[in-house]
Motif scaffolding. Sequence first.
Motif, short mmCIF file in Angstrom:
data_model
loop_
_atom_site.label_atom_id
_atom_site.label_comp_id
_atom_site.label_asym_id
_atom_site.label_seq_id
_atom_site.Cartn_x
_atom_site.Cartn_y
_atom_site.Cartn_z
N THR A 70 -5.85 -2.46 1.24
CA THR A 70 -4.40 -2.22 1.29
C THR A 70 -3.68 -3.33 0.52
O THR A 70 -2.72 -3.06 -0.22
N MET A 87 -4.16 -2.62 -3.09
CA MET A 87 -3.32 -1.49 -3.48
C MET A 87 -1.86 -1.94 -3.64
O MET A 87 -1.19 -1.60 -4.62
N GLU A 127 4.52 -0.47 -10.80
CA GLU A 127 5.92 -0.02 -10.78
C GLU A 127 6.75 -0.92 -11.69
O GLU A 127 7.66 -0.46 -12.37
N TYR A 185 11.55 0.19 -11.21
CA TYR A 185 12.11 -0.61 -10.11
C TYR A 185 13.59 -0.92 -10.31
O TYR A 185 14.21 -1.51 -9.46
N ARG A 222 16.13 3.03 -8.41
CA ARG A 222 14.84 2.73 -7.79
C ARG A 222 14.84 1.37 -7.08
O ARG A 222 13.85 1.00 -6.48
N SER A 274 13.53 1.61 -3.39
CA SER A 274 12.09 1.60 -3.09
C SER A 274 11.54 0.20 -3.32
O SER A 274 10.65 -0.25 -2.58
N GLY A 300 10.06 -2.22 -0.35
CA GLY A 300 8.63 -2.56 -0.44
C GLY A 300 8.38 -4.00 -0.01
O GLY A 300 7.31 -4.34 0.48
N MET A 303 7.38 1.83 5.71
CA MET A 303 6.77 2.67 4.68
C MET A 303 7.51 4.00 4.61
O MET A 303 7.67 4.60 3.54
N HIS A 305 10.70 3.35 2.89
CA HIS A 305 10.37 3.06 1.48
C HIS A 305 10.40 4.32 0.61
O HIS A 305 10.80 4.28 -0.55
N ARG A 355 9.59 14.50 -2.78
CA ARG A 355 8.17 14.86 -2.78
C ARG A 355 7.25 13.66 -3.06
O ARG A 355 6.45 13.68 -4.00
N PRO A 356 7.36 12.61 -2.27
CA PRO A 356 6.47 11.47 -2.51
C PRO A 356 5.03 11.86 -2.23
O PRO A 356 4.76 12.70 -1.37
N LYS A 357 4.11 11.24 -3.00
CA LYS A 357 2.69 11.53 -2.78
C LYS A 357 2.20 10.58 -1.69
O LYS A 357 1.99 9.40 -1.96
C1 HEM Z 1 1.53 -0.39 2.01
C2 HEM Z 1 2.47 -0.56 1.12
C3 HEM Z 1 3.07 0.50 0.28
C4 HEM Z 1 2.90 1.85 0.32
C5 HEM Z 1 1.99 2.63 1.25
C6 HEM Z 1 3.72 2.42 -0.70
C7 HEM Z 1 3.81 3.76 -0.94
C8 HEM Z 1 4.59 4.33 -1.91
C9 HEM Z 1 4.63 5.73 -2.21
C10 HEM Z 1 3.84 6.81 -1.50
C11 HEM Z 1 5.51 5.90 -3.22
C12 HEM Z 1 5.88 7.21 -3.89
C13 HEM Z 1 5.01 7.39 -5.09
C14 HEM Z 1 5.21 8.72 -5.76
O1 HEM Z 1 5.08 9.75 -5.10
O2 HEM Z 1 5.50 8.73 -6.96
C15 HEM Z 1 6.03 4.61 -3.58
C16 HEM Z 1 6.95 4.38 -4.55
C17 HEM Z 1 7.42 3.13 -4.91
N1 HEM Z 1 6.99 1.92 -4.42
FE1 HEM Z 1 5.69 1.66 -2.91
N2 HEM Z 1 4.39 1.43 -1.36
C18 HEM Z 1 4.02 0.24 -0.79
C19 HEM Z 1 4.45 -1.02 -1.16
C20 HEM Z 1 5.33 -1.27 -2.19
C21 HEM Z 1 5.74 -2.58 -2.61
C22 HEM Z 1 5.28 -3.87 -2.00
C23 HEM Z 1 6.61 -2.40 -3.66
C24 HEM Z 1 7.32 -3.42 -4.49
C25 HEM Z 1 7.99 -4.39 -4.01
C26 HEM Z 1 6.73 -1.00 -3.89
C27 HEM Z 1 7.52 -0.42 -4.85
C28 HEM Z 1 7.68 0.92 -5.05
C29 HEM Z 1 8.62 1.51 -5.97
C30 HEM Z 1 9.61 0.75 -6.87
C31 HEM Z 1 8.47 2.88 -5.87
C32 HEM Z 1 9.32 3.93 -6.58
C33 HEM Z 1 8.60 4.55 -7.70
C34 HEM Z 1 9.43 5.65 -8.31
O3 HEM Z 1 10.61 5.84 -7.97
O4 HEM Z 1 8.88 6.31 -9.16
N3 HEM Z 1 5.93 -0.32 -3.00
N4 HEM Z 1 5.44 3.66 -2.77
#
Ligand code: HEM
Length: 531
Positions: A92, A95, A103, A109, A113, A116, A120, A197, A200, A206-208
């Motif tokens: 994790t 990941m 991103e 970002y 965006r 998100s 995060g 999450m 987030h 439709r997030p994956k």
């Molecule tokens: C366990 C931790 C995390 C999980 C499970 C997670 C999960 C996800 C998921 C499922 C998406 C949607 C992706 C998609 O369908 O295109 C997403 C998007 C995103 N995540 Fe995370 N994330 C995590 C941590 C973080 C962290 C630490 C950051 C940065 C600080 C971050 C930044 C972003 C950003 C900027 C998007 C938006 C992307 C977009 O709009 O295309 N994430 N995340």
Amino acid sequence: MIGALRSVLRRGFECIERPFDRLFGPALNPLAQLGALGFFFFWVVAVSGIYLFIFFDTGVERAYQSVEHLTRDHWFHAGVMRSLHRYASDLTVVMVVVHLLREFAYDHYRGVRWFSWLTGLPIIAFLYISGITGYWLVWDKLAHYVAIVTSELLDWLPIFGEPIARNFISTGTLTSRFFTLMVFMHIAVPLFMLFMMWIHILRISRPKVNPPRLLAVLSLAALVAVAVWRPAVSQGRVDLAKAPVEVGLDWFFLPLYPLTDLWSKGAVWGFLGAFFLMLGLMPWLPPLRRARPAVVELDHCNGCARCAEDCPYEAIRMVPRTDGLPFPMQAEVNASLCVSCGICMGACPSSTPFRRTEELRTGIDLPDFSLQFLRERVVATAATLTDAPRLLVLACERGGGAGHVGGVVALPCVAMAPPSLIDFILSRDLADGVVVAGCAKSACYHRLGIAWTEKRFAGERDPYLRARVPRERISLIWTSALAAQSFEQELDMFRRKVADLPPPKPRPHAAPAIPRPAAAMPAPAVEEVGS
Ligand code: HEM
Ligand code: SF4
Ligand code: SF4
């Protein structure tokens, strides 16, 4: 400076992703599934953690013994679960780090965006608190080291009245109550993390959140194999009378701990604060310039909700009708969420370039890149095509086709072009072939642009490309802006293919029907252009 860093990182990602894409296909490329894999590993950690809790004794006296018992005497189920719990937690972390970097590299970002991105950041903190409290619970030599360093760090902050580090330096001072607090935190913090999450991904349409089944099965099988091959074990019973020396560190969760030997506690906190502050400011360094948001034209909106379904940013909602037309709903754009990608315009049944009106209007339009402007650009660019075969490129401004010289109409996203525009180009004989050129398949900048385009062209999603449009004259090319060469190669292949085609059969200029609900809509001026 940030831009340069971004493009170096992006190059790095693409170097790895391209072979991955070729090997597994974009759907199975793990780098395109990082968020979904994060959720998956979270669930593996949660399920294995619940299983371990059955065998775990939460008292400070018996914790170590109970972990040893489950690791050695019940290695084939509880021991494997312990290893799964540890290795899935480590994954994790991997990941999260790679997801964050990706991103950033793909400029996902800034602009809307930011939400998100910022949400995060607490996830990182929750993840680390969960991991650190987890190491504490095993109550072996590593746990002792973690307990001492963590409490010394916490003692530096003006939170606790009495120094808590004292608990871990002599026998008899560590209370079961304090230990139970750790157990409680190790369960409660992941729950907060799960909640975060959920927040987030709240603004992502439709997030994956689930990886493809095959990827999930392969990841789990790899985890089980490593768990059996190198089981997670403890590092010897704790002796509070002795300071822990020579412990094996988990570099995923504890990389900063050795720093406390080199730096003062204040410097470690300062470093952490500066790191999170810098990450928190990133979406505005510099801010993304935005075009004006999409605007709904009620006279041309029948409330079909296609735009709301296709918008990748949850920027459209359907609300009760306000203009008295005989439709129950109308689209409404939340300007603060709209990135002006134009995907809604491509989805709207009223977006048909065949109309002959003074001004081409549609249900939802971009003030800075209207349907009218798009049609004008297409017609003007087609007029410049002289070499046979005449190929017109509709290119995403961020994809491999945007840099091509000659015959290119650049769009914010390829899904902005309604399928009827392709019909228009070919049936009007504006070109011999149409190329729709987007980003690389596993890295669509607007996330859903490629998916919607493919589905519309395959007739799986409204508005679909009509059956009469000759498919052999259309090419979809998905390449990154950094892979302009592969775009040119694919374009060349298509050029040769179109050159070999017999001349198109003349088609009667039939006006395409605009799909709309049974209820009568005020008839838009649907007429042929220039016929
Ligand atoms: C366990 C931790 C995390 C999980 C499970 C997670 C999960 C996800 C998921 C499922 C998406 C949607 C992706 C998609 O369908 O295109 C997403 C998007 C995103 N995540 Fe995370 N994330 C995590 C941590 C973080 C962290 C630490 C950051 C940065 C600080 C971050 C930044 C972003 C950003 C900027 C998007 C938006 C992307 C977009 O709009 O295309 N994430 N995340
Ligand atoms: S332009 Fe893009 S972000 Fe804005 S409403 Fe339309 S689909 Fe959504
Ligand atoms: S797709 Fe067009 S017609 Fe349908 S709700 Fe949106 S704006 Fe209205």
